[in-house]
Design an enzyme around this catalytic site. Structure first.
Site, PDB file in Angstrom:
ATOM      1  N   ASP A 134       0.840  -1.203   0.000  1.00 19.79           N
ATOM      2  CA  ASP A 134       0.000   0.000   0.000  1.00 19.79           C
ATOM      3  C   ASP A 134       0.871   1.247   0.000  1.00 19.79           C
ATOM      4  O   ASP A 134       1.166   1.841   1.038  1.00 19.79           O
ATOM      5  CB  ASP A 134      -0.975   0.000   1.175  1.00 19.79           C
ATOM      6  CG  ASP A 134      -2.191  -0.879   0.922  1.00 19.79           C
ATOM      7  OD1 ASP A 134      -2.269  -1.498  -0.160  1.00 19.79           O
ATOM      8  OD2 ASP A 134      -3.064  -0.967   1.803  1.00 19.79           O
ATOM      9  N   HIS A 146     -10.001  -5.985   9.438  1.00 22.19           N
ATOM     10  CA  HIS A 146      -9.495  -6.997   8.509  1.00 22.19           C
ATOM     11  C   HIS A 146      -9.412  -8.391   9.107  1.00 22.19           C
ATOM     12  O   HIS A 146      -8.461  -9.145   8.845  1.00 22.19           O
ATOM     13  CB  HIS A 146      -8.133  -6.568   7.959  1.00 22.19           C
ATOM     14  CG  HIS A 146      -8.182  -5.251   7.242  1.00 22.19           C
ATOM     15  ND1 HIS A 146      -9.067  -4.997   6.224  1.00 22.19           N
ATOM     16  CD2 HIS A 146      -7.457  -4.110   7.424  1.00 22.19           C
ATOM     17  CE1 HIS A 146      -8.892  -3.748   5.798  1.00 22.19           C
ATOM     18  NE2 HIS A 146      -7.932  -3.197   6.515  1.00 22.19           N
ATOM     19  N   HIS A 201       1.724  -8.267   3.127  1.00 24.97           N
ATOM     20  CA  HIS A 201       0.834  -7.112   3.364  1.00 24.97           C
ATOM     21  C   HIS A 201      -0.249  -7.445   4.388  1.00 24.97           C
ATOM     22  O   HIS A 201      -0.385  -6.775   5.405  1.00 24.97           O
ATOM     23  CB  HIS A 201       0.189  -6.620   2.071  1.00 24.97           C
ATOM     24  CG  HIS A 201      -0.657  -5.394   2.288  1.00 24.97           C
ATOM     25  ND1 HIS A 201      -0.111  -4.192   2.703  1.00 24.97           N
ATOM     26  CD2 HIS A 201      -2.004  -5.191   2.202  1.00 24.97           C
ATOM     27  CE1 HIS A 201      -1.084  -3.298   2.846  1.00 24.97           C
ATOM     28  NE2 HIS A 201      -2.234  -3.878   2.553  1.00 24.97           N
TER      29      HIS A 201
END
Length: 436
Positions: A182, A310, A300
């Protein structure tokens, strides 16, 4: 541009945004509430010459070479002149030029030139293009042996928080930056990639930045743009061929004569039997822990996470199920992840339990993105989670020798780098109980 065309472009942007939301199901539509966001910074091209080099960044290729990447507005030779002093650029190398299209956007000319062989721990000066640009850049190569200092920051984006993080990283006197995905948060708006390249250039042009992809690099839109990672692969070329990888999304490299760094792809194939799995299996087998005592992995999507953000995503859970055994059997020392916009450090762990022969897992997705912090943690705190805090910041990993390293996390909530967590790490290759 006519009003009708403007309205059509606005409609296209809305459609693209909806596509991104659907594509990253669970990233935007998550169950936790983010704090108010800070605006995205847009950095324009500020040089009078629109074709002057911009978005300059470097990455390590092998142990004695550097790839220098930059962009120009129109075609120009991919050439670098370099040398040990500002006025003695006696050496030169040439490379390749490419570009890409993304819907209505067409990139500038992306130049990639590998220079070297270079001396370790040495400052070099360089100029770009032919004829060379008037600006003289400088870079410093990493040391050829320990000690070495890494700066680590994930989910950077380009906001006021990002600026603070970059300012703090610049003061840390690091040798190499590792970024677990990201980067720009362009999310299909391609000129934000250009802005990001300009924002990080002051740091990324002086020290190697080694990066892997996150979900915001996917940028796939069903039907409209079916290819994944178009901008990431074009703009941030990593040395994947050096490690026998067939993809820019996963690769490995050695640095400082004692550290093996593995960059994995959370958003490409990872199941047993996949290309990435087979490559990782072979890569780990090649590591000689007598010569390379430290093994560091970056992903990630975190495999261990006690934040409400998440949870239950396949990129975390399924990848962990597929690859955790490989990392454990190879006695990987530490795994860094991003994705969750907060900081968390776990003990050595394997299969959800403390294990002295497992890697330390650290989530550092707190670089400064526009989405804000993930402030809600699961209670009670799991025993394997040693420290967690929802603040923006960055980390440093000082590897002093073949057995000891110091991890430090610095938060920047008040735009000041405040040391908030630290821990000494000892490599598993020096632990007799973990010898296979």
């Amino acid at each position: 541009m006519g009003m009708v065309m403007q309205m059509r472009l606005l409609l296209l942007v809305v459609v693209l945004f909806i596509g991104v939301v659907l594509e990253f199901n669970g990233v935007v539509c998550s169950s936790y509430t983010r704090p108010p966001v800070r605006k995205t910074i847009f950095v324009p091209h500020d040089d009078d010459d629109s074709n002057s080099p911009e978005q300059v960044h470097i990455s390590q290729v092998g142990q004695d070479k550097m790839r220098i990447s930059w962009i120009t507005s129109s075609p120009s030779p991919a050439k670098v002149e370099y040398g040990p002093s500002p006025s003695a650029n006696a050496l030169s190398s040439t490379g390749t030029t490419s570009s890409y299209r993304y819907l209505l956007y067409e990139s500038g000319e992306i130049h990639d030139v590998v220079i070297g062989p270079l001396q370790p721990n040495t400052v070099y000066y360089y100029r770009l293009g032919d004829p060379p640009s008037s600006k003289v850049y400088q870079l410093k190569t990493p040391p050829s042996q320990l000690p070495i200092k890494f700066a680590i920051a994930g989910d950077l984006g380009q906001t006021d928080w990002t600026k603070s993080t970059l300012e703090h990283v610049a003061k840390s006197n690091y040798d190499m930056l590792l970024l677990p995905g990201d980067l720009a948060y362009a999310d299909t708006i391609q000129n934000l990639w250009d802005s990001y390249g300009r924002l990080v250039e002051p740091l990324a042009s002086q020290r190697p930045w080694m990066v892997t992809q996150g979900n915001h690099e996917v940028e796939k839109i069903p039907v409209v743009h079916s290819s994944k990672f178009t901008a990431f692969n074009a703009r941030w070329r990593m040395p994947f061929e050096e490690s026998a990888s067939d993809s820019n999304l996963y690769y490995s490299f050695d640095v400082a004569g004692g550290v093996h760094v593995i960059m994995l792809g959370s958003y490409t194939d990872f199941e047993a039997g996949s290309s990435q799995y087979q490559w990782l299996q072979g890569d780990l087998k090649k590591v000689d822990r007598e010569k390379t005592p430290w093994v560091v992995v970056l992903i990630h999507a975190p495999w261990y996470n006690s934040n409400e953000a998440h949870q239950g995503e396949k990129e975390s859970d399924d990848m962990k199920a597929a690859m955790e055994d490989l990392l454990y059997q190879a006695r990987v020392d530490v795994v860094f992840a991003g994705h969750v916009h907060a900081y968390e450090r776990f003990t050595r762990v394997y299969k959800d339990k403390a294990d002295n022969c497992g890697p330390v897992h650290i989530t550092i997705g707190d670089g400064g993105n526009r989405e804000g912090l993930a402030t809600n943690y699961i209670d009670p705190k799991p025993d394997i989670s040693l420290f967690r805090e929802a603040s923006f910041g960055h980390g440093t990993l000082d590897m002093f020798n073949s057995s000891h390293a110091l991890w430090s996390w610095h938060k920047n909530d008040n735009d000041e780098a405040v040391l908030s967590d630290s821990a000494w790490l000892t490599t598993l290759s020096s632990n007799p109980a973990c010898k296979s």
